[in-house]
Enzyme design. Structure first.
Site, PDB file in Angstrom:
ATOM      1  N   PRO A 115       0.439  -1.063   0.171  1.00  0.00           N
ATOM      2  CG  PRO A 115      -0.197  -1.377   2.074  1.00  0.00           C
ATOM      3  CD  PRO A 115       1.078  -1.889   1.497  1.00  0.00           C
ATOM      4  CD  GLU A 116       2.454   2.934  -4.414  1.00  0.00           C
ATOM      5  OE1 GLU A 116       2.555   4.380  -4.452  1.00  0.00           O
ATOM      6  OE2 GLU A 116       2.745   2.421  -5.440  1.00  0.00           O
TER       7      GLU A 116
END
Length: 270
Positions: free
Chosen positions: A2-3
């Site tokens: 995830p960013e």
DNA sequence: ATAGGCCTGACG
DNA sequence: CGTCAGGCCTAT
């Protein structure tokens, strides 16, 4: 995995359910990625009340009402998932957090890169200070300034550097460059003031657009309810090597830059 | 700046 | 079998 948009999606969901809740029990199913380790970790968190859940860069910050926090990093494949009913431990599950009123959160991580660390106030602030500005919390002009130096650095490397700007990873670095019409291998020193502004604007835009879709599920990412994000279909270059650019139909080019797969349109991006 | 490493799984 | 993967730290 995830960013910023994915971590922010998870943060909102965790915050909504955990705010004001007390941690009544913790089961460590696979130890080694928590700090302090083992029983000391359980001692450090048990009975504490979650004031709120924050995000800083890609870190989740479970702030305790009595100061300090548990910080979690998902790295590539980490997940926090709400569970209800009969709980069956899955292969990659690392821990179960039980809050009052029957709220269960499972932490799992296939590749085991992620961690959860309990930090007291001083060390927490010290850690959070190592990150650059939050791109959605500063003005366009302030963000654009981050693309000024060092002059020989590539845009891609700057975007990925958490000390330069917090929260951007490989997907959104490539997407921001495409939206701005700038090739990711360009050096900061070659950018005009207008280039920097466009890059800042489009960085904000792509992050906001993705948050609105609850993030990108290219591979493993799911939110706290096990649901995929909707931004994959809206990606313009990431994961689209050889496919037609959505604006000009030119096949998307893929190269390696800053040790990461990097996608761009050789026609739209100069 | 850039390999190498941490891990596992998916894919060719 | 080899290669690659959304992150990021270390050593060179």
């Amino acid at each position: 995995m995830p960013e910023l948009p994915e971590v922010e999606t998870i943060r909102r969901q965790l915050d909504a359910k955990l705010r004001g809740r007390r941690l009544t029990s913790v089961e460590l199913w696979r130890s080694g990625k928590e700090k302090p380790e083992g029983l000391k970790f359980i001692d450090a968190v048990l009975g504490r009340v979650i004031n709120r859940v924050d995000r800083r860069a890609k870190l989740l910050v479970f702030r305790f009402a009595d100061g300090g926090a548990m910080v979690g990093h998902l790295k590539m494949t980490g997940k926090f998932t709400f569970k209800k009913g009969l709980l069956v431990q899955q292969e990659h599950d690392r821990a179960l957090f039980v809050f009052d009123e029957g709220v269960h959160v499972v932490w799992s991580d296939v590749r085991q890169f992620g961690f959860v660390h309990v930090l007291e106030e001083g060390e927490l602030e010290e850690l959070l200070a190592t990150y650059g500005p939050e791109p959605l919390e500063v003005t366009i002009e302030e963000l654009a300034e981050r693309f000024r130096t060092p002059k020989t650095r590539t845009i891609k490397a700057a975007l990925l550097d958490q000390a330069c700007i917090a929260g951007i990873g490989n997907i959104y670095a490539d997407e921001a460059c495409h939206r701005a019409g700038i090739r990711p291998m360009r050096r900061l020193g070659e950018l005009s003031d207008d280039d920097r502004l466009r890059l800042a604007i489009e960085t904000k835009n792509v992050l906001n657009d993705s948050i609105a879709q609850k993030g990108t599920s290219a591979n493993d990412y799911v939110d706290t309810n096990g649901e995929r994000g909707g931004f994959l279909a809206l990606l313009r270059v990431y994961g689209r090597a050889g496919k037609g650019c959505r604006t000009c139909e030119t096949p998307i080019t893929k190269i390696v830059l800053a040790q990461r797969g990097t996608h761009y349109c050789a026609n739209c991006q100069k």
